[in-house]
Design an enzyme around this catalytic site. Structure first.
Site, PDB file in Angstrom:
ATOM      1  N   SER A   1     -22.850 -51.077   5.958  1.00  0.00           N
ATOM      2  CA  SER A   1     -23.997 -51.412   5.289  1.00  0.00           C
ATOM      3  C   SER A   1     -22.714 -52.478   5.013  1.00  0.00           C
ATOM      4  CB  SER A   1     -24.300 -51.163   4.036  1.00  0.00           C
ATOM      5  OG  SER A   1     -23.164 -50.055   2.949  1.00  0.00           O
TER       6      SER A   1
ATOM      7  N   LYS B   1     -18.607 -41.537  -5.210  1.00  0.00           N
ATOM      8  CA  LYS B   1     -19.916 -40.887  -5.808  1.00  0.00           C
ATOM      9  C   LYS B   1     -21.204 -40.753  -4.809  1.00  0.00           C
ATOM     10  CE  LYS B   1     -21.413 -45.799  -6.340  1.00  0.00           C
ATOM     11  NZ  LYS B   1     -22.679 -45.365  -5.712  1.00  0.00           N
ATOM     12  N   ASP B   2     -20.263 -40.698  -3.774  1.00  0.00           N
ATOM     13  CA  ASP B   2     -21.145 -40.441  -2.757  1.00  0.00           C
ATOM     14  C   ASP B   2     -20.771 -38.587  -2.034  1.00  0.00           C
ATOM     15  OD1 ASP B   2     -23.379 -42.803  -3.038  1.00  0.00           O
ATOM     16  OD2 ASP B   2     -21.995 -43.852  -1.875  1.00  0.00           O
TER      17      ASP B   2
ATOM     18  N   ARG C   1     -29.883 -41.019 -13.189  1.00  0.00           N
ATOM     19  CA  ARG C   1     -29.036 -41.209 -14.057  1.00  0.00           C
ATOM     20  C   ARG C   1     -29.377 -42.612 -15.043  1.00  0.00           C
ATOM     21  NH1 ARG C   1     -24.675 -44.939 -14.704  1.00  0.00           N
ATOM     22  NH2 ARG C   1     -25.198 -46.163 -12.356  1.00  0.00           N
ATOM     23  N   ARG C   2     -29.320 -43.237 -14.114  1.00  0.00           N
ATOM     24  CA  ARG C   2     -29.568 -44.453 -15.242  1.00  0.00           C
ATOM     25  C   ARG C   2     -31.305 -44.413 -15.506  1.00  0.00           C
ATOM     26  NH1 ARG C   2     -28.289 -47.598  -9.652  1.00  0.00           N
ATOM     27  NH2 ARG C   2     -25.138 -48.763 -10.236  1.00  0.00           N
TER      28      ARG C   2
ATOM     29  N   ARG D   1     -34.740 -48.212  -3.425  1.00  0.00           N
ATOM     30  CA  ARG D   1     -33.487 -48.179  -2.396  1.00  0.00           C
ATOM     31  C   ARG D   1     -33.098 -48.605  -1.773  1.00  0.00           C
ATOM     32  NH1 ARG D   1     -33.191 -42.911  -0.003  1.00  0.00           N
ATOM     33  NH2 ARG D   1     -31.301 -44.185   0.601  1.00  0.00           N
TER      34      ARG D   1
ATOM     35  N   ARG E   1     -31.218 -55.504  -1.901  1.00  0.00           N
ATOM     36  CA  ARG E   1     -31.916 -54.801  -3.470  1.00  0.00           C
ATOM     37  C   ARG E   1     -32.354 -56.395  -4.340  1.00  0.00           C
ATOM     38  NH1 ARG E   1     -29.896 -48.865  -6.389  1.00  0.00           N
ATOM     39  NH2 ARG E   1     -29.191 -48.523  -4.291  1.00  0.00           N
TER      40      ARG E   1
ATOM     41  N   CYS F   1     -28.840 -33.694  -6.472  1.00  0.00           N
ATOM     42  CA  CYS F   1     -29.405 -35.494  -6.460  1.00  0.00           C
ATOM     43  C   CYS F   1     -29.791 -35.771  -7.236  1.00  0.00           C
ATOM     44  CB  CYS F   1     -29.074 -35.723  -4.608  1.00  0.00           C
ATOM     45  SG  CYS F   1     -31.107 -35.505  -4.542  1.00  0.00           S
TER      46      CYS F   1
END
Length: 311
Positions: free
Chosen positions: A14, A83-84, A133-134, A151, A157, A244
């Site tokens: 990415s 975080k991943d 989480r958000r 996603r 996004r 997750c």
């Protein structure tokens, strides 16, 4: 130590992941200008799959192919966002963290085309985010807003936002900065307003355990405070054994005094239950601190809360 002449760096393909690799290459080049680097981009399951991550191994979907390339000898170094990286299981056998780069911004950012802040958004505003989480925290603090699943990488996004698929976005400040799009940020949310994910803003450098020369070279890039913070946070998440779909948030902070603190929360997806813990530890107690904060939340009922969420 005999420094390697070439280090092959594997990463997701990415734009953000490749920007992260360029940071590693720049920092490595500054310390060891004689070492050549080569990028080995791979497309991960998490990047290809746009549905619920729980259906494709959760967070491991972003690391499996990268780990495989490292273990197969196709690369010498892997770059991951902490975080991943799943914390409910060990790193793949034969690999280790060689360094954690100095931590970037841990906060989340609101992106709104008309420049409104989070508190100014009207009822029914659609917030694009795939983060449980958000979503849980918004449900608790701003229940009049609606989360819509989003996603894809940050650029994708932003394209979806421009196409009207949502009215606003929540994205990581560090991610937007890495791809040169900090200009779209409307408001930076404090950790008290939006608690970050475990490992926010940290890049981990992973090597094969037997590659001593590479490990010793890469370790020069590590930041000691970030190492302590990452260790505490990952131990916390490991003890909780979250999945997750678990709305878990928190961050450790290495203070100028040398002390380390860890603040963490576990939520129900609807935001109606919030478990909090905040503890301090001495200079050398990062794993113990992570364990202690996790145990404090388990005593409040975190195990039942996490296990009660489908995944």
């Amino acid at each position: 130590m005999s420094a390697p002449e070439l280090i092959r760096i594997v990463s997701r393909d990415s734009p953000m992941a490749l920007a992260q690799v360029e940071r590693v290459r720049a920092e490595l080049g500054a310390l060891h200008p004689h070492i050549r680097t080569e990028v080995v981009p791979v497309r991960t399951t998490g990047d290809k799959w746009m549905g619920d991550l729980a259906k494709v191994e959760g967070k491991g979907a972003f690391t499996k192919e990268v780990d495989a390339a490292l273990l197969a000898g196709e690369a010498d170094l892997a770059v991951h966002c902490v975080k991943d990286i799943p914390a409910d299981r060990p790193l793949p056998a034969g690999t280790m963290f060689a360094a954690f780069l100095a931590r970037d911004d841990i906060r989340d950012a609101l992106v709104h085309p008309d420049g409104l802040t989070l508190d100014e958004l009207p009822q029914g505003t659609r917030i694009g985010t795939s983060s449980v989480r958000r979503g849980a925290q918004l449900a608790a603090s701003h229940p009049h807003l609606e989360c819509v699943p989003f996603r894809g990488n940050a650029n994708r996004r932003l394209e979806k936002l421009a196409a009207g698929e949502a009215d606003a976005l929540l994205l990581a400040v560090s991610g937007l900065e890495r791809i040169g799009r900090a200009d779209v940020i409307t408001e930076i949310l404090s950790p008290e307003t939006m608690m970050p994910p475990i490992g926010a803003g940290i890049l981990a450098l992973q090597c094969r355990e037997g590659d001593t020369d590479v490990i010793e070279t890469i370790s020069d890039l590590g930041d000691p405070n970030t190492h302590r913070e990452a260790t505490a946070e990952r131990m916390f998440l490991h003890v909780l054994q979250g999945h997750c779909n678990s709305p878990i948030a928190g961050f450790a902070k290495a203070h100028r005094s040398g002390e380390l603190s860890l603040r963490a929360c576990v939520f129900t997806p609807d935001g109606k239950t919030v478990l909090n813990a905040h503890e301090w530890a001495g200079r050398l107690d990062a794993p113990t601190l992570g364990t202690s904060v996790a145990v404090a939340l388990l005593r409040q009922g975190a195990r039942e809360l996490i296990d009660g969420i489908p995944h």
